[in-house]
Scaffold this motif. Structure first.
Motif, PDB file in Angstrom:
ATOM      1  N   ARG A 111       1.071  -1.279  -0.046  1.00  0.00           N
ATOM      2  CA  ARG A 111       0.018   0.056   0.096  1.00  0.00           C
ATOM      3  C   ARG A 111       0.973   1.330   0.031  1.00  0.00           C
ATOM      4  N   ARG A 112       1.950   1.195   0.878  1.00  0.00           N
ATOM      5  CA  ARG A 112       2.946   1.992   0.768  1.00  0.00           C
ATOM      6  C   ARG A 112       3.649   2.466  -0.503  1.00  0.00           C
ATOM      7  N   LEU A 113       3.979   1.483  -0.999  1.00  0.00           N
ATOM      8  CA  LEU A 113       4.875   1.557  -2.138  1.00  0.00           C
ATOM      9  C   LEU A 113       3.680   2.026  -3.176  1.00  0.00           C
ATOM     10  N   GLU A 114       2.529   1.524  -3.287  1.00  0.00           N
ATOM     11  CA  GLU A 114       1.630   2.068  -4.301  1.00  0.00           C
ATOM     12  C   GLU A 114       1.353   3.811  -4.155  1.00  0.00           C
ATOM     13  N   LEU A 115       1.357   3.976  -2.690  1.00  0.00           N
ATOM     14  CA  LEU A 115       1.081   5.627  -2.419  1.00  0.00           C
ATOM     15  C   LEU A 115       2.375   6.328  -2.992  1.00  0.00           C
ATOM     16  N   VAL A 172       4.262   5.323  -5.449  1.00  0.00           N
ATOM     17  CA  VAL A 172       4.354   5.334  -6.844  1.00  0.00           C
ATOM     18  C   VAL A 172       3.489   6.487  -7.526  1.00  0.00           C
ATOM     19  N   LYS A 173       2.098   6.798  -6.554  1.00  0.00           N
ATOM     20  CA  LYS A 173       1.155   7.970  -6.806  1.00  0.00           C
ATOM     21  C   LYS A 173       1.866   9.251  -6.716  1.00  0.00           C
ATOM     22  N   GLU A 174       2.545   9.377  -5.444  1.00  0.00           N
ATOM     23  CA  GLU A 174       3.428  10.593  -5.350  1.00  0.00           C
ATOM     24  C   GLU A 174       4.009  10.928  -6.224  1.00  0.00           C
ATOM     25  N   LEU A 175       5.208   9.896  -6.698  1.00  0.00           N
ATOM     26  CA  LEU A 175       5.886  10.127  -7.689  1.00  0.00           C
ATOM     27  C   LEU A 175       5.669  10.484  -9.017  1.00  0.00           C
ATOM     28  N   GLU A 176       4.452   9.845  -9.304  1.00  0.00           N
ATOM     29  CA  GLU A 176       3.759  10.142 -10.668  1.00  0.00           C
ATOM     30  C   GLU A 176       3.079  11.435 -10.693  1.00  0.00           C
ATOM     31  N   ASN A 199       5.850  13.791 -10.870  1.00  0.00           N
ATOM     32  CA  ASN A 199       6.448  13.670 -12.146  1.00  0.00           C
ATOM     33  C   ASN A 199       5.692  14.423 -13.187  1.00  0.00           C
ATOM     34  N   ASN A 200       4.265  14.492 -13.003  1.00  0.00           N
ATOM     35  CA  ASN A 200       3.450  15.223 -13.848  1.00  0.00           C
ATOM     36  C   ASN A 200       3.657  16.676 -13.567  1.00  0.00           C
ATOM     37  N   SER A 201       3.489  17.072 -12.382  1.00  0.00           N
ATOM     38  CA  SER A 201       3.744  18.335 -12.135  1.00  0.00           C
ATOM     39  C   SER A 201       5.117  19.071 -12.988  1.00  0.00           C
TER      40      SER A 201
END
Lengths: 274, 582
Positions: free
Chosen positions: B9-13, B15-19, B22-24
């Motif tokens: 779950r933490r990793l997914e979070l 990854v989401k944060e990184l994404e 990245n988008n920003s």
């Protein structure tokens, strides 16, 4: 640029299509990809014109052909237009050579209009849904965005062209002018973007089965240093099409016709002659 | 398992944060690229139409907004300045979109409007429908530039495939800021260019006027009959040389520019001027303006010049503009006029004197004639008286006739109507005749005691000259009459001296003589030298003037030698040639 004395044009689907007809022999239809037009074959022509009748097109929206965007620039429609061209020119049988998305168009033609096709050669081609390949800036920026930027800025365009060459030092102003020529007008830029927008993986997914069952000789040429299309496309095509040949050119980039024109011509000639 | 799930779950979070990060980041890169592209492309743009078209195309392509346009608007109307529609092959004429009155109202009160045309389709309507474009979200941002008070950028997204506009509108503001800045620069450049153009035009007009004016004055300068000079002077007033001169200078003086380039004007003053006079001229010339009259040495000779001069300042240099006129003709003319005037005054004076004289001279014999004629008319006249009266009348008539003859003769001479008729004259015979007449007259006048002498050195056959006999006799008669008139005793001698080429005729007497100061006057008209003693002599005063004139016409000259109390000799030379003999 190709010699203007061989330039012809024809109205297909109410739009002017420009093509060049050079040499004598069995007909060979040469189809360019996106970001280029007929000029991309200029170095290959001298090696083939004595043995073949070369039909070299400017796809609609590209080169000197009509820039109207009220027509669909999908691979499927381009394939239809080219079939109409062959019919109009009374060419019953033709060897197909396609580069980049032109390779995709040729695949569609080989499946849809099999009766017209003698052989199929694809060079650094798109296929399946393996394209567009790795985007440059981020995962969510599609290749269209790169192309869009390139259409507006000579510097960005030069960057794209340069990365597409193996011999990058050979990118002369003259060659760059050839690439940039259609982008000089608003209509040219608009048509180019329209072409990019119309690209759709589904056109090629539809014919996956047909491709694997092709009965004609197939040659796949791959520039080993093509940074835009992955080598898995060529490998998968070679594996899927029985009897197909795969030639990998170590000194070839995406625009391999500029890097190794003689080699490409020799591979095609040997492939057709055998 | 639970721990694994937690890690996942933490990793997914993560990854989401990184994404998102990245988008920003990629958004930022994109905006930077867009701004960069827009800024770079401005370098070659010189027109706001081009500027707007280029910007709208870039925004449309890079932001994937199918319709981008720029309008100017007021409360009731609007005008499309530029637009880009990605869904048309060519940019159509500027009337793709109609702005509703409601939207116009909003634009006049709000600087930014963000709405969805799917919900309010009436706000902005597209005149021609496209199969591929369906109006979605609209963004309108108003702006102002130097040249445009109310402008608005309108962006319309495609309502079908693409999502709504991003919330962050900063890039739009940035772009609009860049565009308006550039627009202002363009309009400033245009104003500057226009001003420059107007200035250039005015300069050109003024230059042309100046050229014409200069040409006009140059023509005047060159064509002038008077010599015009421009002399440069130093701070002390010293003349450094002539810097400009017209064509008349060369014509008048023979000097050219090289001659006068570094010459002092006063070195050309005629040599006759004294050092003192020269100083006066130089002092005069040092004034602001004036007239200098002096004679100057020129290549053509010494000429009198009237020099009008005035000091001027030219290119920070002290100059003297001088206009010179050759006054030699005028001076000669003035001299003639003065002479003529003097002559006229003299003549007038003499004529008055003559009239006074004549009235007396004519009246005297006339009175005698009339008086004695009246006496004759009376019955009581004695026969002896008749003869006496008739004699008096006769003598006075003769006198009057002589007088009138003299006047007529002189008038003829004055009117140049006297003609000389040449013939052979035997002068011995003429003198003999004249001496006989003289004896007779002397006898009549009871002056027989006066001796009459003649001198004729040539033998008769050689004593011949070619001339007018009548006039010669007239001259002699006149001189003899004068001699008789002014001689009371002694002798009167007439004759000639022989010389190689001429004969010198003379009439000599031992009369009262003429004072030296009067000797010249006696040949003038209407002049009689009188003194109280001889006031009874009578005469017209024309005799000697007539003689002098006649002798001149006969190619001689009448001369006089005399001294008071010793007598007078009138003599004149006439050409003589021995071959005249025949």
């Amino acid at each position: 640029m190709l010699n203007k004395k061989n330039r012809h044009s024809i109205i297909i689907q109410n739009h002017e299509l420009v093509y060049y007809r050079i040499g004598n022999g069995e007909p060979l239809l040469l189809v360019h990809g996106i970001t280029t037009y007929s000029f991309i074959w200029q170095k290959v022509v001298p090696f083939l014109e004595n043995r073949y009748e070369l039909i070299i097109v400017d796809l609609l929206g590209c080169g000197d052909s009509a820039k109207s965007i009220d027509v669909e620039f999908s691979l499927k429609n381009h394939a239809n237009i080219l079939a109409e061209l062959l019919e109009a020119l009374h060419i019953n049988k033709v060897h197909l050579v396609g580069h980049d998305v032109g390779g995709g168009i040729c695949q569609i033609m080989a499946v849809r209009f099999a009766e017209l096709i003698l052989s199929l050669t694809v060079i650094n081609t798109v296929a399946y849904d393996f394209w567009p390949v790795q985007p440059i800036i981020s995962m969510r920026t599609p290749i269209i965005r790169q192309l869009a930027m390139a259409s507006l800025d000579l510097g960005a365009f030069r960057f794209i062209v340069k990365r597409g060459l193996y011999y990058r030092e050979r990118l002369s102003n003259e060659l760059m002018n050839c690439f940039w020529y259609p982008m000089k007008t608003s209509a040219g830029r608009k048509a180019f973007l329209h072409f990019a927008h119309c690209l759709d993986n589904r056109d090629l997914i539809e014919i996956v089965d047909g491709i694997e069952q092709l009965q004609i000789p197939v040659l796949i040429i791959r520039g080993d240093k093509d940074v835009y299309l992955s080598k898995q496309i060529a490998e998968k095509l070679h594996q899927s099409i029985k009897g197909s040949q795969l030639k990998v050119v170590a000194t070839g980039g995406h625009f391999i016709q500029e890097d190794e024109p003689a080699m490409i011509a020799r591979y095609i000639d040997e492939f057709i002659t055998v | 398992m639970a721990a694994d799930k937690e890690i996942l779950r933490r990793l997914e979070l993560r990854v989401k944060e990184l994404e998102e990060e990245n988008n920003s980041l990629s958004d930022q890169v994109e905006e930077m690229l867009l701004l960069n592209l827009i800024n770079e492309s401005f370098d070659e743009i010189t027109d706001e139409g081009m500027l707007l078209t280029a910007v709208l195309e870039k925004i449309s392509v890079l932001k994937d907004i199918p319709y981008c346009a720029c309008f100017e608007f007021s409360e009731t109307s609007y005008n499309c300045l530029a637009q880009y529609c990605s869904f048309y092959t060519k940019v159509p004429c500027l009337s793709v979109v109609s702005i509703s009155g409601d939207l116009l109202k909003e634009l006049n009160t709000q600087s930014i409007i963000r709405t969805n045309l799917k919900e309010k389709p009436g706000l902005l309507t597209f005149d021609s429908k496209s199969a591929t474009f369906f109006p979605g979200e609209m963004l309108a941002i108003t702006f102002q530039t130097r040249a445009l008070n109310h402008g608005v950028f309108i962006f319309v997204c495609d309502g079908k495939p693409s999502g709504p506009l991003k919330n962050d509108l900063l890039p739009f503001y940035q772009i609009i800021r860049i565009v308006t800045d550039k627009w202002d620069r363009i309009s400033l450049m245009k104003e500057l260019k226009q001003l420059n153009k107007e200035l250039e035009k005015r300069v050109e007009e003024r230059t042309n006027l100046l050229k014409q004016s200069e040409e006009k004055y140059r023509q005047l300068f060159d064509m002038a009959n008077d010599a015009i000079f421009l002399w440069e002077i130093d701070a002390n007033g010293k003349v450094l040389g002539c810097k400009e001169m017209n064509d008349a200078v060369l014509k008048m003086t023979g000097y050219n520019k090289d001659d006068l380039q570094s010459l002092n004007l006063f070195s050309l003053l005629a040599d006759t001027y004294t050092q003192k006079e020269r100083k006066v001229f130089e002092k005069d010339f040092a004034r602001q303006s004036g007239i200098l009259k002096a004679s100057f040495n020129t290549r053509i000779g010494i000429i009198p010049l009237e020099l009008h001069f005035r000091r001027i300042k030219l290119n920070n240099k002290q100059m003297v503009l001088a206009i010179a006129r050759d006054v030699s003709e005028r001076q000669a003319y003035e001299k003639q006029i003065i002479e003529a005037k003097n002559k006229a005054v003299e003549s007038e004076k003499l004529k008055s004197a003559f009239l006074a004289n004549m009235s007396h001279e004519i009246r005297t014999p006339m009175n005698a004639i009339i008086g004695f004629s009246e006496l004759l008319y009376q019955d009581e006249t004695m026969p002896g008286e008749v003869k006496l009266y008739a004699d008096i009348i006769f003598k006075n008539s003769l006198h009057l006739l002589n007088l009138i003859n003299d006047i007529v003769d002189y008038s003829k001479i004055e009117a140049e109507q006297v003609t000389i008729w040449n013939e052979a004259i035997n002068v011995n015979e003429l003198i003999s005749e004249l001496s006989i007449n003289m004896i007779s007259i002397l006898h009549q006048l009871s002056k027989s005691h006066i001796d009459v002498l003649t001198h004729t050195p040539l033998i008769d056959s050689e004593a011949v000259i070619i001339n007018d006999k009548t006039r010669l006799r007239q001259v002699f008669t006149n001189l003899i009459n004068n001699a008789i008139k002014f001689t009371q005793q002694g002798f009167i001698e007439i004759g000639y001296q022989y010389n190689q080429d001429y004969l010198e005729f003379y009439v000599r007497d031992s009369g009262i003589g003429i004072a030296t100061e009067n000797q010249k006057k006696v040949f003038e008209r209407f002049v009689q030298v009188r003194d109280p003693e001889t006031s009874s002599a009578g005469g017209t005063g024309l005799g000697l003037a007539i003689c002098s004139n006649l002798v001149e016409r006969m190619n001689g000259q009448l001369c006089l030698e005399s001294s008071i109390g010793e007598g007078s000799t009138f003599w004149f030379k006439l050409p003589y040639n021995k071959t005249n003999e025949s």
